[in-house]
Design a protein around this motif. Structure first.
Motif, PDB file in Angstrom:
ATOM      1  N   ASN A 128      38.129  42.353  42.027  1.00  0.00           N
ATOM      2  CA  ASN A 128      36.961  41.694  42.615  1.00  0.00           C
ATOM      3  C   ASN A 128      36.215  42.673  43.523  1.00  0.00           C
ATOM      4  O   ASN A 128      36.697  43.768  43.810  1.00  0.00           O
ATOM      5  CB  ASN A 128      37.345  40.394  43.345  1.00  0.00           C
ATOM      6  CG  ASN A 128      38.206  40.630  44.584  1.00  0.00           C
ATOM      7  OD1 ASN A 128      37.984  41.573  45.336  1.00  0.00           O
ATOM      8  ND2 ASN A 128      39.188  39.761  44.800  1.00  0.00           N
ATOM      9  N   LEU A 194      32.633  29.369  39.454  1.00  0.00           N
ATOM     10  CA  LEU A 194      33.847  30.169  39.433  1.00  0.00           C
ATOM     11  C   LEU A 194      34.582  29.981  40.747  1.00  0.00           C
ATOM     12  O   LEU A 194      33.972  29.634  41.776  1.00  0.00           O
ATOM     13  CB  LEU A 194      33.508  31.647  39.248  1.00  0.00           C
ATOM     14  CG  LEU A 194      32.952  32.054  37.878  1.00  0.00           C
ATOM     15  CD1 LEU A 194      32.499  33.508  37.918  1.00  0.00           C
ATOM     16  CD2 LEU A 194      33.985  31.865  36.784  1.00  0.00           C
ATOM     17  N   GLU A 195      35.889  30.215  40.740  1.00  0.00           N
ATOM     18  CA  GLU A 195      36.663  30.057  41.965  1.00  0.00           C
ATOM     19  C   GLU A 195      36.252  31.093  42.998  1.00  0.00           C
ATOM     20  O   GLU A 195      35.619  32.103  42.687  1.00  0.00           O
ATOM     21  CB  GLU A 195      38.162  30.168  41.657  1.00  0.00           C
ATOM     22  CG  GLU A 195      38.574  31.509  41.090  1.00  0.00           C
ATOM     23  CD  GLU A 195      39.978  31.498  40.520  1.00  0.00           C
ATOM     24  OE1 GLU A 195      40.549  30.412  40.385  1.00  0.00           O
ATOM     25  OE2 GLU A 195      40.485  32.579  40.201  1.00  0.00           O
ATOM     26  N   ASP A 196      36.604  30.817  44.240  1.00  0.00           N
ATOM     27  CA  ASP A 196      36.225  31.689  45.349  1.00  0.00           C
ATOM     28  C   ASP A 196      36.751  33.103  45.131  1.00  0.00           C
ATOM     29  O   ASP A 196      37.836  33.303  44.609  1.00  0.00           O
ATOM     30  CB  ASP A 196      36.803  31.129  46.656  1.00  0.00           C
ATOM     31  CG  ASP A 196      36.061  31.658  47.870  1.00  0.00           C
ATOM     32  OD1 ASP A 196      34.985  32.247  47.699  1.00  0.00           O
ATOM     33  OD2 ASP A 196      36.573  31.481  48.991  1.00  0.00           O
ATOM     34  N   HIS A 198      34.766  35.427  43.484  1.00  0.00           N
ATOM     35  CA  HIS A 198      33.891  36.021  42.479  1.00  0.00           C
ATOM     36  C   HIS A 198      32.488  36.183  43.054  1.00  0.00           C
ATOM     37  O   HIS A 198      31.917  35.235  43.584  1.00  0.00           O
ATOM     38  CB  HIS A 198      33.817  35.137  41.223  1.00  0.00           C
ATOM     39  CG  HIS A 198      35.072  35.114  40.416  1.00  0.00           C
ATOM     40  ND1 HIS A 198      35.315  36.014  39.406  1.00  0.00           N
ATOM     41  CD2 HIS A 198      36.156  34.304  40.469  1.00  0.00           C
ATOM     42  CE1 HIS A 198      36.496  35.757  38.860  1.00  0.00           C
ATOM     43  NE2 HIS A 198      37.024  34.726  39.490  1.00  0.00           N
ATOM     44  N   ARG A 201      29.816  33.782  41.752  1.00  0.00           N
ATOM     45  CA  ARG A 201      29.800  32.493  42.456  1.00  0.00           C
ATOM     46  C   ARG A 201      28.923  32.590  43.697  1.00  0.00           C
ATOM     47  O   ARG A 201      28.088  31.716  43.963  1.00  0.00           O
ATOM     48  CB  ARG A 201      31.233  32.109  42.845  1.00  0.00           C
ATOM     49  CG  ARG A 201      31.327  30.976  43.874  1.00  0.00           C
ATOM     50  CD  ARG A 201      32.686  30.999  44.570  1.00  0.00           C
ATOM     51  NE  ARG A 201      32.693  30.104  45.726  1.00  0.00           N
ATOM     52  CZ  ARG A 201      33.139  28.856  45.690  1.00  0.00           C
ATOM     53  NH1 ARG A 201      33.605  28.357  44.563  1.00  0.00           N
ATOM     54  NH2 ARG A 201      33.108  28.102  46.767  1.00  0.00           N
ATOM     55  N   GLN A 220      35.678  18.222  42.875  1.00  0.00           N
ATOM     56  CA  GLN A 220      35.230  19.611  42.907  1.00  0.00           C
ATOM     57  C   GLN A 220      35.994  20.369  41.829  1.00  0.00           C
ATOM     58  O   GLN A 220      37.212  20.290  41.761  1.00  0.00           O
ATOM     59  CB  GLN A 220      35.501  20.263  44.268  1.00  0.00           C
ATOM     60  CG  GLN A 220      34.571  19.812  45.358  1.00  0.00           C
ATOM     61  CD  GLN A 220      34.726  20.674  46.605  1.00  0.00           C
ATOM     62  OE1 GLN A 220      35.447  21.662  46.611  1.00  0.00           O
ATOM     63  NE2 GLN A 220      34.052  20.283  47.665  1.00  0.00           N
ATOM     64  N   GLU A 222      36.464  24.140  40.091  1.00  0.00           N
ATOM     65  CA  GLU A 222      36.211  25.574  40.099  1.00  0.00           C
ATOM     66  C   GLU A 222      37.197  26.222  39.134  1.00  0.00           C
ATOM     67  O   GLU A 222      38.310  25.740  38.959  1.00  0.00           O
ATOM     68  CB  GLU A 222      36.383  26.148  41.507  1.00  0.00           C
ATOM     69  CG  GLU A 222      35.396  25.565  42.517  1.00  0.00           C
ATOM     70  CD  GLU A 222      35.633  26.059  43.932  1.00  0.00           C
ATOM     71  OE1 GLU A 222      36.566  26.870  44.117  1.00  0.00           O
ATOM     72  OE2 GLU A 222      34.908  25.646  44.843  1.00  0.00           O
ATOM     73  N   SER A 223      36.779  27.303  38.503  1.00  0.00           N
ATOM     74  CA  SER A 223      37.643  27.959  37.520  1.00  0.00           C
ATOM     75  C   SER A 223      37.506  29.468  37.631  1.00  0.00           C
ATOM     76  O   SER A 223      36.535  29.981  38.183  1.00  0.00           O
ATOM     77  CB  SER A 223      37.257  27.506  36.111  1.00  0.00           C
ATOM     78  OG  SER A 223      37.933  28.284  35.142  1.00  0.00           O
ATOM     79  N   GLY A 224      38.489  30.169  37.073  1.00  0.00           N
ATOM     80  CA  GLY A 224      38.461  31.623  37.087  1.00  0.00           C
ATOM     81  C   GLY A 224      37.775  32.224  35.882  1.00  0.00           C
ATOM     82  O   GLY A 224      37.640  33.434  35.791  1.00  0.00           O
ATOM     83  N   THR A 228      36.299  28.355  30.589  1.00  0.00           N
ATOM     84  CA  THR A 228      36.723  27.056  31.115  1.00  0.00           C
ATOM     85  C   THR A 228      35.534  26.262  31.630  1.00  0.00           C
ATOM     86  O   THR A 228      35.431  25.051  31.406  1.00  0.00           O
ATOM     87  CB  THR A 228      37.755  27.239  32.239  1.00  0.00           C
ATOM     88  OG1 THR A 228      38.871  27.973  31.741  1.00  0.00           O
ATOM     89  CG2 THR A 228      38.230  25.896  32.772  1.00  0.00           C
ATOM     90  N   THR A 240      26.629  24.572  34.256  1.00  0.00           N
ATOM     91  CA  THR A 240      27.056  25.810  34.879  1.00  0.00           C
ATOM     92  C   THR A 240      25.996  26.874  34.615  1.00  0.00           C
ATOM     93  O   THR A 240      25.061  26.662  33.832  1.00  0.00           O
ATOM     94  CB  THR A 240      28.435  26.267  34.359  1.00  0.00           C
ATOM     95  OG1 THR A 240      28.932  27.316  35.190  1.00  0.00           O
ATOM     96  CG2 THR A 240      28.376  26.760  32.924  1.00  0.00           C
TER      97      THR A 240
END
Length: 312
Positions: A128, A194-196, A198, A201, A220, A222-224, A228, A240
């Motif tokens: 990241n 996306l999950e926190d 990224h 995001r 809520q 969120e995904s990686g 997904t 999205t």
């Protein structure tokens, strides 16, 4: 004091373990320990607190490590100068790439680069943005591909391309009938993120200029991965936003859900970033030329508005 000793110190500082550091530097553990002990004796200080598990740097050790990185980087710059003078493009090159760029961009340029520069051994790591910045500053990466601008004074940025945001909107969504999207129509509460961690995001949150904290939400999600998020959107759980290159790989039955923005389209700037010490510039320049050339035919968008990937 030798450059080799300083490299051993950096290896131990990174791995927090003498055995692992010895493996990484291809020497026996006794040899590495002895050389570090000799350096500590010469300086009359302790660089490492060996009583801690894992091993920790002492207060003065932290300062020694910072200076050691500078010295090792500058010593490597000598070889870099020689390689550039000879026109040699080769050796190990450590490249970091953010997760939202890796799966689409890497297949586009890796084979071409490897064929053209067979003497370069690319070591590529998916990281990241925060990890990339830390590893460039610590000398563990030669360069990286990330969304910019990063507003980091220690890092140089050379834009590679500008990638628009594209809406992925299922038929059940209120915006599905829109011919073109407008930023003002977006509601952060029904955008699947996306999950926190990224930067893509963070760019979306900056685009919508609010945080996803509404108390009226039923859930809520969120995904990686974008895959997904697309599946969740297909289930009617929201819309999205995707980076443009990712939309080139979706199935023909899903293209009906793609909605583009009115110009100027919100977009991310993707750059090749590296330390201001400018080590291995001959490889960095070659990477920039290859990627820019490959991407030129894939993205035709010109009128874009860059959205910062950093939190505001």
């Amino acid at each position: 004091m030798t450059i080799t000793q300083l490299k051993y110190v950096l290896a131990v500082a990174e791995n927090q373990n003498f055995t692992k550091a010895a493996e990484k530097t291809f020497v026996t553990q006794p040899t590495l320990s002895m050389q570090i002990q000799k350096l500590e004796d010469e300086l009359e200080i302790l660089i490492f607190d060996r009583s801690k598990k894992p091993i920790e740097l002492t207060a003065v050790g932290k300062k020694i490590v910072e200076q050691a990185r500078n010295i090792v980087n500058e010593s490597e710059r000598m070889q870099d100068v020689v390689d550039q003078e000879k026109g040699f493009i080769g050796g190990t090159f450590k490249l970091g790439i953010i997760p939202t760029v890796m799966p689409t961009l890497l297949p586009m340029f890796l084979k071409t680069f490897s064929n053209r520069y067979p003497k370069v051994q690319l070591k590529i790591e998916e990281l990241n943005t925060d990890e990339i910045i830390a590893k460039i500053n610590d000398g563990y990466l030669d360069a990286a591909i990330a969304a910019t601008p990063l507003q980091n004074k220690k890092i140089k940025e050379r834009p590679l391309y500008y990638e628009p945001f594209v809406g992925y909107i299922p038929e059940s969504h209120r915006l599905f009938s829109s011919e073109k999207l407008e930023v003002k129509d977006l509601d952060i509460d029904d955008i699947l993120l996306l999950e926190d961690g990224h930067c893509f995001r963070d760019g979306i949150i900056n685009l919508c200029k609010v945080s996803k904290t509404s108390s009226s939400e039923k859930f809520q999600l969120e995904s990686g991965s974008f895959e997904t998020l697309i599946k969740l959107a297909d289930e009617g759980l929201g819309m999205t936003l995707l980076p443009y290159l990712h939309t080139l790989d979706i199935s023909s039955t899903q293209t009906k859900n793609l909605k583009y923005f009115k110009e100027p389209s919100p977009a991310r700037e993707v750059s090749l970033i590296y330390s201001k010490s400018e080590l291995k510039m001959q490889i960095i320049n070659s990477l920039h030329d290859i990627i820019s050339g490959v991407i030129r035919g894939a993205i035709a968008f010109q009128d874009v508005k860059i959205i910062s990937p950093t939190k505001k």
